[in-house]
Motif scaffolding. Structure first.
Motif, PDB file in Angstrom:
ATOM      1  N   GLY A 178       8.536   2.859  -1.317  1.00  0.00           N
ATOM      2  CA  GLY A 178       9.283   3.957  -0.704  1.00  0.00           C
ATOM      3  C   GLY A 178      10.110   4.751  -1.692  1.00  0.00           C
ATOM      4  N   ASP A 179      10.061   4.368  -2.958  1.00  0.00           N
ATOM      5  CA  ASP A 179      10.891   5.039  -3.955  1.00  0.00           C
ATOM      6  C   ASP A 179      10.361   6.403  -4.357  1.00  0.00           C
ATOM      7  N   SER A 180       9.093   6.613  -4.148  1.00  0.00           N
ATOM      8  CA  SER A 180       8.478   7.864  -4.585  1.00  0.00           C
ATOM      9  C   SER A 180       7.721   8.498  -3.431  1.00  0.00           C
ATOM     10  N   THR A 181       7.882   9.803  -3.270  1.00  0.00           N
ATOM     11  CA  THR A 181       7.165  10.521  -2.228  1.00  0.00           C
ATOM     12  C   THR A 181       6.509  11.769  -2.801  1.00  0.00           C
ATOM     13  N   TYR A 182       5.479  12.201  -2.086  1.00  0.00           N
ATOM     14  CA  TYR A 182       4.806  13.458  -2.409  1.00  0.00           C
ATOM     15  C   TYR A 182       4.785  14.295  -1.147  1.00  0.00           C
ATOM     16  N   PHE A 186       9.156  18.934   5.781  1.00  0.00           N
ATOM     17  CA  PHE A 186       8.684  17.587   6.106  1.00  0.00           C
ATOM     18  C   PHE A 186       9.230  16.579   5.094  1.00  0.00           C
ATOM     19  N   THR A 187       9.552  15.413   5.561  1.00  0.00           N
ATOM     20  CA  THR A 187       9.891  14.294   4.686  1.00  0.00           C
ATOM     21  C   THR A 187       9.197  13.041   5.219  1.00  0.00           C
ATOM     22  N   THR A 188       8.993  12.082   4.331  1.00  0.00           N
ATOM     23  CA  THR A 188       8.388  10.831   4.744  1.00  0.00           C
ATOM     24  C   THR A 188       9.235   9.665   4.246  1.00  0.00           C
ATOM     25  N   SER A 189       9.244   8.610   5.015  1.00  0.00           N
ATOM     26  CA  SER A 189       9.996   7.415   4.658  1.00  0.00           C
ATOM     27  C   SER A 189       9.260   6.213   5.231  1.00  0.00           C
ATOM     28  N   ARG A 190       9.704   5.027   4.854  1.00  0.00           N
ATOM     29  CA  ARG A 190       9.046   3.833   5.371  1.00  0.00           C
ATOM     30  C   ARG A 190      10.042   2.699   5.518  1.00  0.00           C
ATOM     31  N   ASP A 191       9.697   1.799   6.424  1.00  0.00           N
ATOM     32  CA  ASP A 191      10.462   0.584   6.653  1.00  0.00           C
ATOM     33  C   ASP A 191       9.468  -0.569   6.576  1.00  0.00           C
ATOM     34  N   ASN A 192       9.433  -1.245   5.444  1.00  0.00           N
ATOM     35  CA  ASN A 192       8.439  -2.306   5.260  1.00  0.00           C
ATOM     36  C   ASN A 192       8.734  -3.552   6.086  1.00  0.00           C
ATOM     37  N   VAL A 193       9.958  -3.684   6.556  1.00  0.00           N
ATOM     38  CA  VAL A 193      10.265  -4.802   7.462  1.00  0.00           C
ATOM     39  C   VAL A 193       9.569  -4.569   8.807  1.00  0.00           C
ATOM     40  N   LYS A 194       9.571  -3.311   9.232  1.00  0.00           N
ATOM     41  CA  LYS A 194       8.934  -2.956  10.501  1.00  0.00           C
ATOM     42  C   LYS A 194       7.471  -2.548  10.323  1.00  0.00           C
ATOM     43  N   ASN A 195       6.972  -2.577   9.082  1.00  0.00           N
ATOM     44  CA  ASN A 195       5.593  -2.140   8.828  1.00  0.00           C
ATOM     45  C   ASN A 195       5.336  -0.747   9.393  1.00  0.00           C
ATOM     46  N   THR A 196       6.268   0.159   9.164  1.00  0.00           N
ATOM     47  CA  THR A 196       6.160   1.495   9.744  1.00  0.00           C
ATOM     48  C   THR A 196       6.500   2.558   8.713  1.00  0.00           C
ATOM     49  N   VAL A 197       5.732   3.617   8.733  1.00  0.00           N
ATOM     50  CA  VAL A 197       5.987   4.797   7.922  1.00  0.00           C
ATOM     51  C   VAL A 197       6.268   5.964   8.862  1.00  0.00           C
ATOM     52  N   ALA A 232       1.583  14.471   3.096  1.00  0.00           N
ATOM     53  CA  ALA A 232       2.661  13.752   2.420  1.00  0.00           C
ATOM     54  C   ALA A 232       2.173  12.354   2.081  1.00  0.00           C
ATOM     55  N   ALA A 233       2.844  11.735   1.127  1.00  0.00           N
ATOM     56  CA  ALA A 233       2.504  10.366   0.766  1.00  0.00           C
ATOM     57  C   ALA A 233       3.761   9.665   0.290  1.00  0.00           C
ATOM     58  N   ASN A 236       0.809  -1.213   0.000  1.00  0.00           N
ATOM     59  CA  ASN A 236       0.000   0.000   0.000  1.00  0.00           C
ATOM     60  C   ASN A 236       0.841   1.261   0.000  1.00  0.00           C
ATOM     61  N   ALA A 237       0.454   2.217  -0.839  1.00  0.00           N
ATOM     62  CA  ALA A 237       0.960   3.567  -0.650  1.00  0.00           C
ATOM     63  C   ALA A 237       0.322   4.100   0.634  1.00  0.00           C
ATOM     64  N   ILE A 238       1.051   4.937   1.336  1.00  0.00           N
ATOM     65  CA  ILE A 238       0.582   5.477   2.613  1.00  0.00           C
ATOM     66  C   ILE A 238       0.563   6.997   2.546  1.00  0.00           C
ATOM     67  N   GLY A 239      -0.487   7.573   3.047  1.00  0.00           N
ATOM     68  CA  GLY A 239      -0.587   9.026   3.098  1.00  0.00           C
ATOM     69  C   GLY A 239      -0.619   9.533   4.521  1.00  0.00           C
TER      70      GLY A 239
END
Length: 118
Positions: free
Chosen positions: A55-59, A68-79, A49-50, A32-35
């Motif tokens: 995690g390669d693309s952000t808005y 503001f910046t956004t990032s994610r760690d899919n191993v930890k299921n966290t944005v 932000a989204a 899922n993309a996350i907003g």
């Protein structure tokens, strides 16, 4: 079904920083993309932000771009939402949810309150 829990909010002085976390449950989190959305008192909820599923693309919305910046760690299921140089206008409850076709899905959590004092 995916559920989200936001954390990391608090009271901070203008110019300060906070990092919000969005913990997701469910095996489909990583597809899922996350907003990140916020809702100030008396105002409508707005997208801040989204981030794409990989995690390669952000808005980043214009009013917070450069702060503001956004990032994610899919191993930890966290944005994450890193918020720097906070302004009183950033005061709001911040939420995260999955985004599909540019629209938020109805997986809203409780949100986390961010209050910026001047």
């Amino acid at each position: 079904q995916v559920q989200f829990v936001e954390s990391g909010g608090g009271l901070v002085q203008a110019g300060g920083s906070l990092r919000l976390s969005c913990a997701g449950s469910g095996s489909t989190f990583s597809i899922n993309a996350i907003g990140w959305y916020r809702q100030a008192r008396g105002k409508q909820r707005e997208l801040v932000a989204a981030i794409s599923s990989s995690g390669d693309s952000t808005y980043i919305e214009d009013s917070v771009k450069g702060r503001f910046t956004t990032s994610r760690d899919n191993v930890k299921n966290t944005v994450y939402l890193q918020m720097n140089r906070l302004e009183p206008e950033d005061t709001a409850v911040y939420y995260c949810t999955a985004v599909r076709n540019g629209k938020p899905l109805d997986y809203w959590g409780q949100g986390t309150q961010v209050t910026v004092s001047s």
